[in-house]
Design an enzyme around this catalytic site. Structure first.
Site, mmCIF file in Angstrom:
data_model
loop_
_atom_site.group_PDB
_atom_site.id
_atom_site.type_symbol
_atom_site.label_atom_id
_atom_site.label_comp_id
_atom_site.label_asym_id
_atom_site.label_seq_id
_atom_site.Cartn_x
_atom_site.Cartn_y
_atom_site.Cartn_z
ATOM 1 N N LYS A 1 -23.118 36.728 1.203
ATOM 2 C CA LYS A 1 -23.467 38.030 0.622
ATOM 3 C C LYS A 1 -22.311 38.972 0.964
ATOM 4 O O LYS A 1 -22.223 39.493 2.063
ATOM 5 C CB LYS A 1 -24.778 38.534 1.235
ATOM 6 C CG LYS A 1 -25.580 39.453 0.352
ATOM 7 C CD LYS A 1 -24.873 40.705 -0.115
ATOM 8 C CE LYS A 1 -24.907 41.820 0.885
ATOM 9 N NZ LYS A 1 -24.040 42.972 0.519
ATOM 10 N N GLU B 1 -20.422 40.260 14.795
ATOM 11 C CA GLU B 1 -19.167 40.969 15.069
ATOM 12 C C GLU B 1 -19.380 42.394 14.594
ATOM 13 O O GLU B 1 -19.499 42.636 13.394
ATOM 14 C CB GLU B 1 -18.004 40.328 14.295
ATOM 15 C CG GLU B 1 -17.837 38.827 14.503
ATOM 16 C CD GLU B 1 -17.337 38.456 15.879
ATOM 17 O OE1 GLU B 1 -17.139 39.343 16.727
ATOM 18 O OE2 GLU B 1 -17.164 37.257 16.133
ATOM 19 N N GLU C 1 -17.283 55.502 16.215
ATOM 20 C CA GLU C 1 -16.340 54.781 15.360
ATOM 21 C C GLU C 1 -16.161 55.558 14.047
ATOM 22 O O GLU C 1 -17.130 55.817 13.345
ATOM 23 C CB GLU C 1 -16.876 53.383 15.051
ATOM 24 C CG GLU C 1 -15.890 52.547 14.256
ATOM 25 C CD GLU C 1 -16.430 51.169 13.883
ATOM 26 O OE1 GLU C 1 -17.592 51.077 13.463
ATOM 27 O OE2 GLU C 1 -15.671 50.191 14.012
HETATM 28 P P1 NAD Z 1 -22.249 47.482 7.074
HETATM 29 O O1 NAD Z 1 -23.005 47.126 8.300
HETATM 30 O O2 NAD Z 1 -22.643 48.715 6.345
HETATM 31 O O3 NAD Z 1 -22.318 46.309 5.995
HETATM 32 C C1 NAD Z 1 -21.900 44.997 6.290
HETATM 33 C C2 NAD Z 1 -22.655 44.018 5.408
HETATM 34 O O4 NAD Z 1 -24.032 44.061 5.758
HETATM 35 C C3 NAD Z 1 -22.586 44.342 3.923
HETATM 36 O O5 NAD Z 1 -22.479 43.152 3.182
HETATM 37 C C4 NAD Z 1 -23.916 45.020 3.676
HETATM 38 O O6 NAD Z 1 -24.341 44.906 2.338
HETATM 39 C C5 NAD Z 1 -24.819 44.242 4.597
HETATM 40 N N1 NAD Z 1 -26.061 44.933 4.986
HETATM 41 C C6 NAD Z 1 -26.304 46.256 5.081
HETATM 42 N N2 NAD Z 1 -27.579 46.490 5.454
HETATM 43 C C7 NAD Z 1 -28.166 45.278 5.611
HETATM 44 C C8 NAD Z 1 -29.463 44.853 5.994
HETATM 45 N N3 NAD Z 1 -30.437 45.723 6.289
HETATM 46 N N4 NAD Z 1 -29.714 43.527 6.070
HETATM 47 C C9 NAD Z 1 -28.751 42.627 5.798
HETATM 48 N N5 NAD Z 1 -27.494 42.972 5.409
HETATM 49 C C10 NAD Z 1 -27.203 44.287 5.328
HETATM 50 O O7 NAD Z 1 -20.717 47.524 7.514
HETATM 51 P P2 NAD Z 1 -19.476 47.957 6.608
HETATM 52 O O8 NAD Z 1 -19.519 49.443 6.461
HETATM 53 O O9 NAD Z 1 -19.415 47.092 5.413
HETATM 54 O O10 NAD Z 1 -18.247 47.536 7.527
HETATM 55 C C11 NAD Z 1 -17.693 48.348 8.499
HETATM 56 C C12 NAD Z 1 -18.191 47.978 9.886
HETATM 57 O O11 NAD Z 1 -17.900 46.603 10.147
HETATM 58 C C13 NAD Z 1 -17.499 48.742 10.997
HETATM 59 O O12 NAD Z 1 -18.444 49.136 11.956
HETATM 60 C C14 NAD Z 1 -16.538 47.722 11.600
HETATM 61 O O13 NAD Z 1 -16.170 47.945 12.934
HETATM 62 C C15 NAD Z 1 -17.314 46.476 11.445
HETATM 63 N N6 NAD Z 1 -16.427 45.312 11.508
HETATM 64 C C16 NAD Z 1 -16.460 44.528 12.629
HETATM 65 C C17 NAD Z 1 -15.601 43.441 12.739
HETATM 66 C C18 NAD Z 1 -15.628 42.581 13.965
HETATM 67 O O14 NAD Z 1 -15.131 41.475 13.891
HETATM 68 N N7 NAD Z 1 -16.195 43.015 15.072
HETATM 69 C C19 NAD Z 1 -14.731 43.137 11.694
HETATM 70 C C20 NAD Z 1 -14.718 43.970 10.565
HETATM 71 C C21 NAD Z 1 -15.587 45.045 10.484
#
Ligand code: NAD
Length: 496
Positions: A178, A253, A385
């Site tokens: 997804k 992550e 962040e």
């Molecule tokens: P997000 O949490 O908003 O979304 C990530 C994914 O989760 C998307 O595909 C989204 O559609 C899905 N999602 C959202 N709500 C959900 C739910 N209730 N159930 C299941 N899936 C759901 O994150 P983002 O804004 O896309 O990405 C940025 C974040 O990701 C930042 O906090 C960044 O630090 C983190 N990040 C972490 C790493 C790592 O390796 N630690 C790497 C890259 C990004």
């Protein structure tokens, strides 16, 4: 841009498909914020179809039971195909995410490398055997865990998808991916790449959609044994909760607010280059960004001045221009959020560079690289962040204060330390509460090393064999070699 598809369907059981109810959502490009495509908005019924296809491919095979060398051949073919398309992939990624093209190209090449690496690893994999001479032999039988749900974010989408797809497929799992709703474009290439590489039908499935709908349905589906998630900490907490009734295996992550600690004896030129790259590369939309830069008094004023001068000189512009160093932030919603933090920062600390939209870029999600100095640890821009091109600089007096400041946040993903004193470097590194620390180095990572965060930055570590451990189940098999000596219940005589 030419050749960009105007619709992104799902990919289920080897076929492109629209949602059962026909729902779609709009996808914007970050330079104009105009809708350039629609994507199928997956709901529970679409997720169910994808999990069912993945389950069938898992149970009927042949993927999970193929010998590792045969799976590795397919993975190497995937790597070749990704490499052969790296320019095109980078162009699509840049168009969809606003990442500068040179950096998107690096990410495409890293995606190919992930497949090559896990192809090698799965062939070299060996498992433990324990002998009790003459009496018992015990060995570990490793099995793929089942259908894995992979949920990914929008920063470097293709590379982060490869980071989950490669070990999951290498392990023999079947998958449902997804991708993030802001950036579905590059993910659509996986279907043709996997088909061309010879991955059996149903092994790879993709459902586009909104997180709270498609993502949540994937987590709630009883057919996904594992969820590998990369994204925000709060989303991770929701997924953790929703997985509990099924006791799913989780790898998370999450977010970061990583410190860069610069001691006065450091190679300041190298530290400056690294700190600038660490927070402004990938538009600052980087989980391991060194977004809090802690600098020892004595060199602090000079460092702030040089850092701000360089930040002002960073080339912000069209992400497709190879001279661009910072492109457009991914989406207007995210842009507004980052601008909100810049305004908060103006009331909390001293703005020394940037802080607004560049004059020459009147539309799109562009922001000047922004630098705040004298940021107190209580400030929101120190604690939270931001995930954009915004750096917070804070002075410290001594080693103890540097460590206290480095650890004074809820996150613990990465840390960077700059000093010429070797003893101090090795003292400070383990004192930093972070899953990964780089000493006198910017963020380069050998794929064999553990990757992951502590505290609010994650759960579990992936990387190298740890990823294989996550996507497989270990079964202990015990065999008695000699006579069996079992206490003989019921063999003692008269039962009365
Ligand atoms: P997000 O949490 O908003 O979304 C990530 C994914 O989760 C998307 O595909 C989204 O559609 C899905 N999602 C959202 N709500 C959900 C739910 N209730 N159930 C299941 N899936 C759901 O994150 P983002 O804004 O896309 O990405 C940025 C974040 O990701 C930042 O906090 C960044 O630090 C983190 N990040 C972490 C790493 C790592 O390796 N630690 C790497 C890259 C990004």
């Amino acid at each position: 841009m030419t050749g960009v598809p105007s619709h992104q369907p799902h990919f289920i059981d080897g076929e492109p498909r629209d949602s059962v109810d026909g729902a779609t959502f709009d996808v914007l490009d970050p330079v104009s914020n105009r809708t350039y495509a629609t994507a199928a908005a997956g709901q529970a019924a679409d997720v169910d179809a994808a999990v069912t296809a993945a389950r069938r491919a898992f149970v009927d095979g042949p993927w999970p039971t193929m010998v590792p060398r045969a799976r590795a051949r397919v993975l190497n073919a995937v790597a070749d195909l990704v490499e052969a398309r790296d320019q095109r992939l980078a162009e699509l990624e840049t168009f969809d995410t606003g990442l500068p093209i040179t950096q998107a190209l690096g990410q495409a090449q890293r995606a190919a490398e992930n497949f090559r690496f896990f192809a090698d690893l799965i062939v070299a994999q060996s498992d433990d055997a324990y002998q009790v001479p003459g009496r018992q032999l015990n060995y570990v039988h490793r099995k793929p865990a089942g259908v894995a749900g992979l949920i990914t974010p929008w920063n470097t989408p293709f590379m982060l998808e490869s980071w989950k797809l490669a070990p999951a497929l290498a392990s023999g799992c079947t998958v449902v991916l997804k991708p993030a709703e802001f950036t579905p474009l590059s993910a659509s290439l996986w279907a043709e790449i996997f088909t061309e590489a010879g991955l059996p039908r149903g092994v790879f499935n993709l459902v586009n959609g909104i997180g709270e709908e498609a993502g949540a349905a994937l987590v709630a589906h009883p057919g996904t044994r594992l969820i590998s998630f990369t994204g925000e900490t709060t989303t991770g907490q929701t997924i953790f909760r929703e997985s509990a009734p099924h006791l799913k295996g989780l790898s998370m992550e999450l977010g970061g607010k990583s410190p860069v600690v610069v001691f006065a004896d450091a190679d300041l030129d190298a530290a400056l280059d690294s700190a600038l790259f660490g927070v402004f590369s990938l538009n600052g939309e980087r989980c391991t960004a060194g977004s809090r830069i802690l600098v020892q008094q004595g060199v602090y004023d000079e460092f702030v001045e040089r850092f701000a001068d360089r930040a002002r000189a960073i080339v912000v512009g069209d992400p497709h221009d190879p001279r661009t160093e910072v492109g457009a932030l991914v989406h207007p919603e995210h842009y507004e959020r980052v601008l909100g933090y810049v305004e908060i920062g103006k009331g909390e600390a001293r703005l020394v560079a940037g802080g607004q939209r560049p004059d020459h870029l009147p539309e799109g999600n562009f922001l000047e690289p922004t630098v705040f100095a004298d940021v107190p640890p209580t400030a929101r821009i120190f604690q939270e962040e931001i995930f954009g091109p915004v750096a917070a600089l804070t002075p410290f007096d001594d080693e103890a204060e540097a460590i206290a400041l480095a650890n004074d946040v809820r996150y613990g993903l990465a840390g960077y330390v700059w000093t010429r004193d070797l003893n101090r470097a090795h003292r400070v590194a383990p004192s930093i509460e972070a899953g990964m620390v780089w000493l006198n180095s910017h963020n380069v990572r050998d794929l064999r090393t553990p990757f992951g965060g502590v505290k609010a930055s994650g759960l579990g570590h992936e990387g190298g064999y740890r990823s294989i451990d996550f996507y497989t189940e270990e079964q202990a098999v015990h065999l008695t070699l000699g006579d069996v000596h079992t206490p003989r219940f019921g063999a003692g005589g008269d039962p009365r």
